[in-house]
Design a protein around this motif. Structure first.
Motif, PDB file in Angstrom:
ATOM      1  N   GLY A   1       0.811  -1.206   0.000  1.00 48.89           N
ATOM      2  CA  GLY A   1       0.000   0.000   0.000  1.00 48.89           C
ATOM      3  C   GLY A   1       0.841   1.250   0.000  1.00 48.89           C
ATOM      4  O   GLY A   1       2.075   1.186   0.030  1.00 48.89           O
ATOM      5  N   GLU A   2       0.167   2.394  -0.076  1.00 50.22           N
ATOM      6  CA  GLU A   2       0.866   3.677  -0.125  1.00 50.22           C
ATOM      7  C   GLU A   2       0.452   4.550   1.052  1.00 50.22           C
ATOM      8  O   GLU A   2      -0.694   4.530   1.474  1.00 50.22           O
ATOM      9  CB  GLU A   2       0.504   4.442  -1.412  1.00 50.22           C
ATOM     10  N   ILE A   3       1.419   5.296   1.573  1.00 53.05           N
ATOM     11  CA  ILE A   3       1.136   6.287   2.606  1.00 53.05           C
ATOM     12  C   ILE A   3       1.704   7.598   2.090  1.00 53.05           C
ATOM     13  O   ILE A   3       2.885   7.895   2.273  1.00 53.05           O
ATOM     14  CB  ILE A   3       1.801   5.891   3.946  1.00 53.05           C
ATOM     15  N   ASN A   4       0.870   8.346   1.402  1.00 56.63           N
ATOM     16  CA  ASN A   4       1.354   9.577   0.785  1.00 56.63           C
ATOM     17  C   ASN A   4       1.162  10.751   1.723  1.00 56.63           C
ATOM     18  O   ASN A   4       0.064  11.019   2.182  1.00 56.63           O
ATOM     19  CB  ASN A   4       0.589   9.845  -0.512  1.00 56.63           C
TER      20      ASN A   4
ATOM     21  N   THR B   1       5.211  12.589  -0.840  1.00 57.19           N
ATOM     22  CA  THR B   1       6.129  11.464  -0.755  1.00 57.19           C
ATOM     23  C   THR B   1       5.378  10.235  -0.249  1.00 57.19           C
ATOM     24  O   THR B   1       4.535  10.361   0.640  1.00 57.19           O
ATOM     25  CB  THR B   1       7.269  11.759   0.252  1.00 57.19           C
ATOM     26  N   ASP B   2       5.695   9.084  -0.794  1.00 47.92           N
ATOM     27  CA  ASP B   2       5.127   7.836  -0.286  1.00 47.92           C
ATOM     28  C   ASP B   2       6.067   7.273   0.776  1.00 47.92           C
ATOM     29  O   ASP B   2       7.207   6.931   0.490  1.00 47.92           O
ATOM     30  CB  ASP B   2       4.952   6.844  -1.447  1.00 47.92           C
ATOM     31  N   LEU B   3       5.564   7.198   2.028  1.00 45.90           N
ATOM     32  CA  LEU B   3       6.421   6.745   3.127  1.00 45.90           C
ATOM     33  C   LEU B   3       6.569   5.229   3.180  1.00 45.90           C
ATOM     34  O   LEU B   3       7.499   4.719   3.804  1.00 45.90           O
ATOM     35  CB  LEU B   3       5.858   7.217   4.472  1.00 45.90           C
ATOM     36  N   ALA B   4       5.648   4.506   2.556  1.00 47.50           N
ATOM     37  CA  ALA B   4       5.624   3.049   2.721  1.00 47.50           C
ATOM     38  C   ALA B   4       6.939   2.354   2.376  1.00 47.50           C
ATOM     39  O   ALA B   4       7.389   1.490   3.125  1.00 47.50           O
ATOM     40  CB  ALA B   4       4.460   2.460   1.952  1.00 47.50           C
TER      41      ALA B   4
END
Lengths: 348, 335
Positions: free
Chosen positions: B69-72, B80-83
């Motif tokens: 998944g993505e954590i934007n 920024t995507d933190l994943a």
């Protein structure tokens, strides 16, 4: 399993349990903590008394005092606890529990048999080393004439009654094998094992999720109706009080500041603390993002208990020179109601 | 403007069994969760224990490594995507997202004075000048309405509410944009809880903070949030603006949750919806809709077919096959 309906006790106007001026103090190195300081209330057969208050108000110690199970260094300093009982020929009589020796056989016969307790955190109050069946059977074997087999059958019946699925299998489970909701049901089954007349439930749903809480509250209501049980429900949650209680005692720092029928407490609160407490409850029908009315300050440390009325430093209506000096006493406000506050009179 | 945008977040915990620690399955603690939080907005993440709300918030804080998944996160217009980031790469982002914890008794180091506790994040992030640090600590104590004289005391001297204020001051030290608050008021007494709720609302207005508010108490959620996301067994079952979710819930689980909340009004005693059975095992979720064994509206379709999150318009999304036909009961409009 015939529920023991005590017809005589049900019809008399005599309270089933009458607590008068109860005092339990803890003598610690740093001073004396007056955990319960002059609390009085009555419970009638088949009714629910709610005791509500924030942490440190002494509600749990009140329950433990009634059963005579206050841990050291706590000491019951005074008061009376009149329990209405039934002699073998059926005539009712009263006993003051505080006159009985705490470890004596009579007190032991009352604990668990006539007055039972449901604890807050079932995981902390069950033994990990015995099956739940064993633990329920223990009190049945102690208090009744039933043998091993009869006690086991009764334990299975009780588990079924409180809604534990497949009780004949669950009875051999250990507490850690059960979910929180099931553990609390088992705890209730255990409390009901000897058909008590008074059930004290100390925060019975606080550790549970709301949907499980709803299940357990429903169960308590059903059981109470079936058995005409008197329930003392101890909680910090005004919502639980509103849904369950007939009468309410509001406690603050060891004192019962207000006492009355549930409707009066919610719709016509008298004590400034009760009023403030009701105003500060978040409401599910509030407009999103609305601020709450607050009560200034925080609950004082038990060692730094304010002089006079313990609530006066946080009270918006405190009378200078009176509330900070003298201790208010309960003043009757009509049938079954009283309030400990100088705003309603009383001699300083 | 969106500050946090979570897409298809999953966190699976492996289950090992036996002598050889063979992999026998997964606990799907967070299973395909998506939501976003706008600047200055509060999104509440609600659900019962074990629903995955805390795991989701920990993945977002990157205290846990998400399975996929993505954590934007958008900071100064840059997303920024933190994943996929590694520990060192995450450091510059940490100051922009801070956490307020549930239990103020275990989240403050008892051996550190309040001033040092609040100054710690400043020191770690390079504010080397001591007088500058102390000035900032004073400013922060003021912000959370604590006397600055408290700087030289240890946490044990404070009540639960005061400790929670210290925790909040610590979280605000680095001027974060996003605060993840995990049950920030559930350990507090009612009278103190109200003070902290008001403080959180106040700070949000003054500092333009965004909150991800993880909670189980729906009455508290009603007071603080703009939108609410309801989780059940690792999945989002409903997400909607607060008023819509409480007044016109569209998922049977949300309806049951609202009904189960004890209302502080003895004249409003009513039949509660009692859910049968218990929450299913997240390691072995039911087929079809995860809620179907407890749902009184469940049909054969619910047993076999997994529902998708469908959009009902006006920001209301729900994961239920029958959402459009069910007439569910809310809690009545706000007063």
């Amino acid at each position: 399993m015939p529920p023991i309906l005590m017809v005589d006790l049900m019809t008399t106007s005599q309270p089933l349990l009458s607590v008068k001026n109860l005092k339990t103090y803890f003598a610690l190195d740093d001073g004396v903590v007056k955990a319960v300081d002059g609390v009085s209330f009555d419970i009638h057969a088949g009714r629910t008394l709610g005791i509500v208050g924030e942490s440190g108000c002494g509600k749990s110690i009140t329950a433990r005092t009634i059963l005579g199970i206050v841990d050291r260094p706590g000491r019951i300093e005074g008061g009376e606890i009149w329990l209405t009982r039934q002699a073998e020929d059926g005539t009712p009589y009263q006993t003051d529990l505080l006159t009985l020796p705490l470890e004596g056989s009579e007190m032991r016969a009352i604990r668990g048999k006539e007055i039972a307790l449901v604890f807050q955190e079932p995981m902390a109050s069950f033994s990990h080393y015995y099956t739940v069946g064993n633990q329920i059977m223990e009190s049945i074997l102690l208090h009744t004439a039933l043998g091993e087999e009869g006690a086991r059958q009764r334990a299975i019946d009780l588990l079924g009654m409180v809604g534990v699925p497949k009780p004949e299998r669950r009875i051999d489970d250990y507490p850690f094998q059960l979910s929180g909701g099931l553990r609390q049901r088992v705890m209730i089954a255990m409390a009901l094992a000897c058909d008590p007349h008074v059930l004290i439930a100390d925060e019975p749903t606080t550790a549970l999720d709301v949907t499980t809480q709803a299940q357990v509250l429903n169960l308590l209501q059903t059981i109470q109706k079936e058995r005409a049980l008197s329930v003392i429900l101890i909680t910090h949650d005004m919502g639980v009080i509103a849904e369950m209680a007939d009468d309410v005692v509001v406690m603050y720092l060891g004192r019962a500041v207000e006492r009355g029928p549930v409707d009066a407490i919610f719709y016509d609160p008298k004590h400034p603390y009760t009023k403030a407490l009701l105003r500060s409850i978040p409401s599910i029908t509030a407009k999103p993002r609305t601020k709450l009315a607050t009560l200034e300050g925080s609950i004082p440390h038990p060692f730094a208990r304010p002089k006079g009325c313990p609530f006066h430093p946080r009270c918006a209506e405190a009378i200078k020179g009176v509330c900070d000096r003298y201790e208010p006493v309960p003043i009757a406000q009509g049938e079954g109601r009283d309030v400990s506050c100088f705003l309603y009179g009383g001699q300083p | 403007m969106t500050i946090l945008d979570v897409k298809n977040l999953k966190k699976y915990f492996p289950i090992h069994k036996g002598l050889l620690r063979k992999l026998v399955g997964h606990v799907k603690a967070v299973d395909d969760v998506s939501f976003s939080v706008a600047r200055g907005e509060t999104l509440a993440l609600v659900g019962e224990s074990g629903c995955g709300k805390t795991t989701a918030s920990r993945c977002i804080m990157r205290a846990l490594q998400p399975s996929s998944g993505e954590i934007n996160i958008t900071i100064d217009g840059k997303t920024t995507d933190l994943a996929p980031l590694q520990k060192a790469e995450l450091k510059p982002f940490r100051r922009h997202m801070q956490m307020v914890f549930q239990d103020p008794f275990s989240s403050l180091n008892p051996r550190m004075m309040v001033g040092d506790l609040i100054a710690e994040p400043l020191l770690i992030n390079g504010m080397d000048n001591e007088s500058e640090r102390r000035a900032r600590v004073r400013e922060l104590l003021d912000l959370v309405s604590l006397p600055t004289a408290y700087m030289n005391r240890f946490p044990h001297a404070f009540s639960g509410g005061q400790r929670q204020r210290i925790g909040i001051a610590r979280a605000l030290a680095l001027n974060p944009s996003l605060i993840v608050a995990d049950e920030p008021v559930s350990a507090l007494d009612v009278s103190v809880q109200a003070q902290i709720i008001n403080l959180l609302l106040d700070l949000q207005d003054r500092l333009g903070l965004s909150y991800l508010f993880v909670a189980h108490d729906l009455s508290v959620v009603k007071h603080v949030s703009d939108r609410v996301a309801v989780m059940y067994l690792g999945q989002l079952v409903e997400i909607a603006p607060t008023e819509a979710l409480f007044v016109t819930p569209r998922h049977p689980y949300t309806e049951a949750l609202l009904s189960a909340v004890p209302k502080p009004d003895p004249r409003a005693r009513q039949e509660r919806i009692i859910l049968s059975r218990e929450v299913a095992d997240a390691a072995n979720p039911p087929s079809g809709c995860a809620f179907h064994p407890r749902c009184s509206f469940a049909t054969d379709q619910c047993k076999s077919e997994r529902p998708h999150l469908q959009d009902l318009g006006q920001g209301h999304q729900v994961r239920c096959h029958h959402a459009r036909t069910l007439a569910l009961q809310g809690v009545g409009p706000s007063v």
